[in-house]
Scaffold this motif. Structure first.
Motif, PDB file in Angstrom:
ATOM      1  N   ILE A 317       0.830  -1.208   0.000  1.00 59.80           N
ATOM      2  CA  ILE A 317       0.000   0.000   0.000  1.00 59.80           C
ATOM      3  C   ILE A 317       0.863   1.257   0.000  1.00 59.80           C
ATOM      4  CG2 ILE A 317      -1.676   1.335   1.337  1.00 59.80           C
ATOM      5  CD1 ILE A 317      -2.848  -1.287   2.319  1.00 59.80           C
ATOM      6  N   ASP A 318       1.901   1.255   0.819  1.00 59.46           N
ATOM      7  CA  ASP A 318       2.748   2.450   0.943  1.00 59.46           C
ATOM      8  C   ASP A 318       3.664   2.646  -0.263  1.00 59.46           C
ATOM      9  OD1 ASP A 318       1.613   2.914   3.418  1.00 59.46           O
ATOM     10  OD2 ASP A 318       3.190   1.843   4.513  1.00 59.46           O
ATOM     11  N   ASN A 319       3.697   1.672  -1.172  1.00 60.35           N
ATOM     12  CA  ASN A 319       4.570   1.780  -2.356  1.00 60.35           C
ATOM     13  C   ASN A 319       3.895   2.485  -3.519  1.00 60.35           C
ATOM     14  OD1 ASN A 319       6.104   0.151  -0.747  1.00 60.35           O
ATOM     15  ND2 ASN A 319       6.222  -1.575  -2.161  1.00 60.35           N
ATOM     16  N   ILE A 320       2.676   2.977  -3.333  1.00 61.78           N
ATOM     17  CA  ILE A 320       1.884   3.379  -4.496  1.00 61.78           C
ATOM     18  C   ILE A 320       2.515   4.537  -5.270  1.00 61.78           C
ATOM     19  CG2 ILE A 320       0.350   4.966  -3.220  1.00 61.78           C
ATOM     20  CD1 ILE A 320      -1.941   3.718  -4.959  1.00 61.78           C
ATOM     21  N   GLU A 321       3.100   5.510  -4.589  1.00 64.14           N
ATOM     22  CA  GLU A 321       3.722   6.628  -5.308  1.00 64.14           C
ATOM     23  C   GLU A 321       4.972   6.154  -6.049  1.00 64.14           C
ATOM     24  OE1 GLU A 321       4.379  10.216  -3.207  1.00 64.14           O
ATOM     25  OE2 GLU A 321       2.360  10.275  -2.334  1.00 64.14           O
ATOM     26  N   ALA A 322       5.787   5.337  -5.399  1.00 65.35           N
ATOM     27  CA  ALA A 322       6.993   4.819  -6.057  1.00 65.35           C
ATOM     28  C   ALA A 322       6.628   3.947  -7.250  1.00 65.35           C
ATOM     29  CB  ALA A 322       7.827   4.030  -5.055  1.00 65.35           C
ATOM     30  N   ASP A 323       5.581   3.105  -7.094  1.00 64.77           N
ATOM     31  CA  ASP A 323       5.149   2.258  -8.210  1.00 64.77           C
ATOM     32  C   ASP A 323       4.661   3.100  -9.375  1.00 64.77           C
ATOM     33  OD1 ASP A 323       5.783  -0.082  -6.936  1.00 64.77           O
ATOM     34  OD2 ASP A 323       3.759  -0.497  -6.232  1.00 64.77           O
ATOM     35  N   ALA A 324       3.953   4.177  -9.075  1.00 68.74           N
ATOM     36  CA  ALA A 324       3.454   5.055 -10.138  1.00 68.74           C
ATOM     37  C   ALA A 324       4.616   5.652 -10.933  1.00 68.74           C
ATOM     38  CB  ALA A 324       2.590   6.149  -9.541  1.00 68.74           C
ATOM     39  N   ARG A 325       5.663   6.086 -10.227  1.00 72.35           N
ATOM     40  CA  ARG A 325       6.807   6.688 -10.922  1.00 72.35           C
ATOM     41  C   ARG A 325       7.635   5.637 -11.665  1.00 72.35           C
ATOM     42  NH1 ARG A 325       7.114   9.443  -5.822  1.00 72.35           N
ATOM     43  NH2 ARG A 325       6.380  11.623  -6.033  1.00 72.35           N
ATOM     44  N   ASP A 326       7.851   4.487 -11.036  1.00 74.34           N
ATOM     45  CA  ASP A 326       8.752   3.480 -11.613  1.00 74.34           C
ATOM     46  C   ASP A 326       8.091   2.667 -12.714  1.00 74.34           C
ATOM     47  OD1 ASP A 326      10.570   4.369  -9.774  1.00 74.34           O
ATOM     48  OD2 ASP A 326      10.286   2.676  -8.391  1.00 74.34           O
ATOM     49  N   HIS A 327       6.771   2.421 -12.603  1.00 72.91           N
ATOM     50  CA  HIS A 327       6.094   1.515 -13.540  1.00 72.91           C
ATOM     51  C   HIS A 327       5.008   2.200 -14.373  1.00 72.91           C
ATOM     52  CE1 HIS A 327       8.080  -1.952 -11.668  1.00 72.91           C
ATOM     53  NE2 HIS A 327       7.799  -1.390 -10.496  1.00 72.91           N
ATOM     54  N   SER A 328       4.773   3.463 -14.090  1.00 69.67           N
ATOM     55  CA  SER A 328       3.764   4.253 -14.828  1.00 69.67           C
ATOM     56  C   SER A 328       2.378   3.632 -14.740  1.00 69.67           C
ATOM     57  CB  SER A 328       4.175   4.416 -16.303  1.00 69.67           C
ATOM     58  OG  SER A 328       5.393   5.121 -16.398  1.00 69.67           O
ATOM     59  N   ARG A 329       2.105   2.914 -13.686  1.00 66.57           N
ATOM     60  CA  ARG A 329       0.787   2.368 -13.424  1.00 66.57           C
ATOM     61  C   ARG A 329       0.688   1.939 -11.959  1.00 66.57           C
ATOM     62  NH1 ARG A 329      -0.071  -2.171 -17.624  1.00 66.57           N
ATOM     63  NH2 ARG A 329       1.375  -0.921 -18.825  1.00 66.57           N
ATOM     64  N   VAL A 330      -0.570   1.788 -11.486  1.00 61.76           N
ATOM     65  CA  VAL A 330      -0.807   1.341 -10.109  1.00 61.76           C
ATOM     66  C   VAL A 330      -1.895   0.270 -10.143  1.00 61.76           C
ATOM     67  CG1 VAL A 330      -0.103   3.488  -8.977  1.00 61.76           C
ATOM     68  CG2 VAL A 330      -2.477   3.210  -9.726  1.00 61.76           C
ATOM     69  N   GLY A 331      -1.987  -0.466  -9.040  1.00 63.68           N
ATOM     70  CA  GLY A 331      -2.927  -1.581  -8.989  1.00 63.68           C
ATOM     71  C   GLY A 331      -4.273  -1.222  -8.382  1.00 63.68           C
ATOM     72  N   HIS A 332      -5.291  -1.916  -8.853  1.00 64.00           N
ATOM     73  CA  HIS A 332      -6.650  -1.739  -8.347  1.00 64.00           C
ATOM     74  C   HIS A 332      -6.730  -2.068  -6.850  1.00 64.00           C
ATOM     75  CE1 HIS A 332     -10.957  -2.459  -7.762  1.00 64.00           C
ATOM     76  NE2 HIS A 332     -10.667  -3.712  -7.410  1.00 64.00           N
ATOM     77  N   ALA A 333      -6.281  -3.241  -6.448  1.00 60.09           N
ATOM     78  CA  ALA A 333      -6.339  -3.633  -5.039  1.00 60.09           C
ATOM     79  C   ALA A 333      -5.469  -2.726  -4.189  1.00 60.09           C
ATOM     80  CB  ALA A 333      -5.896  -5.093  -4.900  1.00 60.09           C
ATOM     81  N   GLN A 334      -4.359  -2.296  -4.741  1.00 55.93           N
ATOM     82  CA  GLN A 334      -3.422  -1.421  -4.038  1.00 55.93           C
ATOM     83  C   GLN A 334      -4.086  -0.084  -3.686  1.00 55.93           C
ATOM     84  OE1 GLN A 334      -0.180  -0.252  -6.596  1.00 55.93           O
ATOM     85  NE2 GLN A 334       1.295  -0.218  -4.901  1.00 55.93           N
ATOM     86  N   LYS A 335      -4.824   0.478  -4.629  1.00 55.34           N
ATOM     87  CA  LYS A 335      -5.505   1.756  -4.381  1.00 55.34           C
ATOM     88  C   LYS A 335      -6.624   1.602  -3.366  1.00 55.34           C
ATOM     89  CE  LYS A 335      -6.705   2.344  -8.592  1.00 55.34           C
ATOM     90  NZ  LYS A 335      -7.525   2.948  -9.666  1.00 55.34           N
ATOM     91  N   ALA A 336      -7.470   0.610  -3.576  1.00 58.08           N
ATOM     92  CA  ALA A 336      -8.650   0.456  -2.729  1.00 58.08           C
ATOM     93  C   ALA A 336      -8.275   0.158  -1.284  1.00 58.08           C
ATOM     94  CB  ALA A 336      -9.542  -0.650  -3.278  1.00 58.08           C
ATOM     95  N   ALA A 337      -7.205  -0.628  -1.079  1.00 59.45           N
ATOM     96  CA  ALA A 337      -6.818  -1.036   0.272  1.00 59.45           C
ATOM     97  C   ALA A 337      -6.435   0.150   1.147  1.00 59.45           C
ATOM     98  CB  ALA A 337      -5.665  -2.039   0.207  1.00 59.45           C
ATOM     99  N   ARG A 338      -6.075   1.276   0.539  1.00 57.38           N
ATOM    100  CA  ARG A 338      -5.687   2.449   1.325  1.00 57.38           C
ATOM    101  C   ARG A 338      -6.821   2.911   2.241  1.00 57.38           C
ATOM    102  NH1 ARG A 338      -3.912   6.772  -2.969  1.00 57.38           N
ATOM    103  NH2 ARG A 338      -5.829   5.991  -3.951  1.00 57.38           N
ATOM    104  N   ALA A 339      -8.069   2.782   1.777  1.00 56.02           N
ATOM    105  CA  ALA A 339      -9.225   3.222   2.571  1.00 56.02           C
ATOM    106  C   ALA A 339      -9.993   2.049   3.158  1.00 56.02           C
ATOM    107  CB  ALA A 339     -10.163   4.068   1.703  1.00 56.02           C
TER     108      ALA A 339
END
Length: 606
Positions: A317-339
């Motif tokens: 969950i805490d990797n979402i900003e780094a994943d966005a920069r490094d892979h130019s995409r983020v995951g569905h479960a990764q985003k939703a789990a934040r809330a």
């Protein structure tokens, strides 16, 4: 309304496809086709007393895989209904709904092999009452939850949810509720839901390995038939990992008049999966469904069954900003789990979604998803959905746009959404916003038999589920029935309640009634004991303003049996000659006698 024109006689169709299609079409011919395919395999019958107090209690009664993940019933039907008239609903309506649902309780075991069912009520339903819902019930009207969606809102009064591994069971149960069947699994159909309500919309679906693959000819799925045979959903991955789901206890409202309830959001989502399968590699799909780290570390094999009971999303969950920069995409479960976690790390939502080929409003087959979600309050769902939108992630890199590289938003489109309250079983039949002011009166008591002067004292021994506890009343209500061409009743309230009288609620229970002869010296036992089995709700009457007069409809007394035993040690010859055989009164003198005599009785003496 169900379409009953399809020909089910095509023997070239696979069995699973016929069953799924039959559920989607509905009606008598579909039921007949299911019964032919099911053969003579019996369906376990039900016991109303064995049903849990929570309508949403499923996990204990369904299949689980080797990792303990819940396996939802394969065939499901949603019936959206509106009650006749806009005014506050009568006790007759309440009785009809309860009897219709109790028919299903008697007919089917509460399990995936029998039938799981519930009824939930919308904000629009509760708006017909002058009272508001309690403060701890969060049930707003549905609304758009992203800037890029414009769903139609389901504001029908209620939704009935039917679920079973047996296609013939959900169809037969639906036909019983519609009044198209005289019996359901051998149980007589005493009342129909459609006597007091109209089915506004019928929706169907399926879930489980093999079923989506059999129906990937729907619009929105490539012609290459890419859906894996092992996948329970069209998108090709496992769902419902136990470690990523809220528990039933967590989503249950614990106090107030609706203790034992939960809230339910049901969305209908259109899926367009051509690009999902044709343009994205397996690694890309893992990135967008779970997280880029899942793909980089090769955590997912095939449909993801190797993940066991937890997808492992919390560690990313805490990797979402780094994943966005490094892979130019983020995951569905990764985003939703934040809330979707509280401060203690507990998951908030219990998702029970299933696939469909419904295109609501047309006969076209399209890849769609019915998404029921249970949560303590609707706000929990809204927070998770807004986190899933990933609007904030678009600010990290221009490579991620609102619907591109942003989880699975590019492939799903919300078409409908509705919010509902799933009351506990004791309040499932058209509840008021403050159901603590209503009681279910499920017994018949206190009557004089011919000239024999008897006064009844009540000992109640309900057969209840293990998690129901007694409710002690400050008043006891007596219903006196006078049997003529139809049935009428008068209510009286006593100012105090004997200490030994405790009432526990159930859709069906045993009532033991001990009788005593009354004289001026008090109460003496005479040993006659009557045992009653009652499986209908006789009345639902407010006890806050006694006395009340209530008139019941004809035909209310159903399955009412009397057995008599005696104790010769205490029973006199005269009492045996006058022992009551028929528990009914036929004159107003009975009422006058009973309430005159009870004042001379010592209620607390044995």
């Amino acid at each position: 309304m169900p379409n009953t024109t399809m020909d089910f006689s095509d023997t070239d169709l696979p069995r699973r496809q016929v069953l799924k299609t039959a559920v989607a079409v509905g009606g008598a011919s579909a039921l007949s086709a299911c019964l032919d395919l099911s053969g003579s395999e019996p369906v376990p019958t039900g016991d109303p007393n064995a049903k849990p107090s929570r309508q949403h209690a499923w996990r204990e009664y369904i299949r689980h895989d080797e990792h303990g993940n819940s396996q939802l019933p394969k065939h499901q039907v949603l019936l959206y209904i509106n009650f006749d008239g806009d005014a506050q609903l009568s006790s007759d309506t309440r009785l009809t709904v309860e009897r219709a649902l109790t028919t299903l309780d008697r007919a089917y075991e509460w399990s995936h092999e029998g039938l799981l069912h519930s009824i939930a009520y919308s904000p629009s339903y509760f708006e017909r009452f002058d009272q508001s819902l309690p403060e701890n019930i969060d049930l707003p009207q549905p609304r758009a939850l992203s800037p890029f969606e414009s769903p139609t809102f389901d504001t029908q009064d209620a939704v009935v949810h039917l679920a079973s591994d047996r296609a013939d069971v959900v169809l037969e149960a639906e036909e019983a509720l519609r009044g198209e069947q005289d019996q359901a699994n051998g149980a007589s159909v005493d009342a129909q839901l459609t006597d007091v309500a109209t089915v506004n919309s019928r929706r169907t679906g399926f879930i489980g390995a093999g079923l989506p693959a059999k129906h990937q000819d729907a619009a929105g799925i490539p012609d290459s038939n890419p859906v894996p045979e092992a996948s329970p959903l069209f998108m090709g991955f496992e769902v419902g990992f136990r470690g990523n789901q809220a528990t039933e206890d967590y989503v249950t409202i614990q106090d107030g008049p609706f203790a034992g309830a939960t809230t339910k959001v049901i969305a209908n989502i259109r899926q367009r999966l051509e690009d999902w399968y044709d343009e994205q590699s397996f690694k890309d799909r893992v990135m967008e469904m779970f997280s880029p780290s899942h793909a980089e570390n090769e955590l997912v094999e095939g449909t993801g069954s190797n993940l066991g009971s937890d997808s492992g999303i919390d560690q990313f969950i805490d990797n979402i900003e780094a994943d966005a920069r490094d892979h130019s995409r983020v995951g569905h479960a990764q985003k939703a789990a934040r809330a979707n976690r509280d401060t203690a790390g507990n998951v908030k939502l219990l998702r029970r979604h299933f696939e469909s080929t419904d295109d609501i409003g047309s006969d076209q087959k399209v890849a769609s998803l019915h998404f029921p979600s249970l949560q303590h309050q609707i706000t929990d769902f809204e927070d998770v959905r807004q986190a899933m939108n990933g609007t904030d992630v678009t600010e990290i890199t221009p490579a991620i746009r609102q619907r591109v590289n942003n989880g699975i938003l590019e492939y799903i489109f919300v078409r409908r959404r509705g919010n509902f309250l799933v009351p506990p079983r004791r309040h499932r039949a058209v509840p008021t916003p403050r159901p603590e002011s209503w009681s279910r009166i499920e017994f018949l008591t206190l009557c004089r038999f011919k000239r024999h002067k008897l006064l009844g004292t009540i000992d109640m021994w309900p057969r209840l589920s293990h998690d129901q506890s007694p409710l002690e009343l400050t008043h006891i209500l007596f219903i006196l029935y006078y049997i003529n061409n139809d049935i009428s009743g008068h209510l009286k309230a006593l100012p105090t309640l004997p200490k030994r009288v405790r009432i526990m609620w159930s859709e069906q229970f045993s009532l033991t009634l001990s009788f005593y002869s009354v004289n001026r010296l008090g109460v003496k036992p005479r040993g006659t004991r009557l045992v009653f089995s009652v499986d209908v709700v006789f009345a639902i009457i407010p006890i806050s303003q006694p006395p009340v007069t209530w008139v019941s409809p004809a035909g209310m007394i159903l399955n009412f049996f009397v057995s008599t035993t005696q104790n010769n040690r205490y029973e006199s010859e005269q009492n045996r000659r006058h022992r009551p055989r028929d528990f009914a009164c036929s004159s107003d003198g009975c009422q006058k006698h009973v309430f005159k005599r009870h004042r001379r009785a010592n209620w607390d003496r044995r």
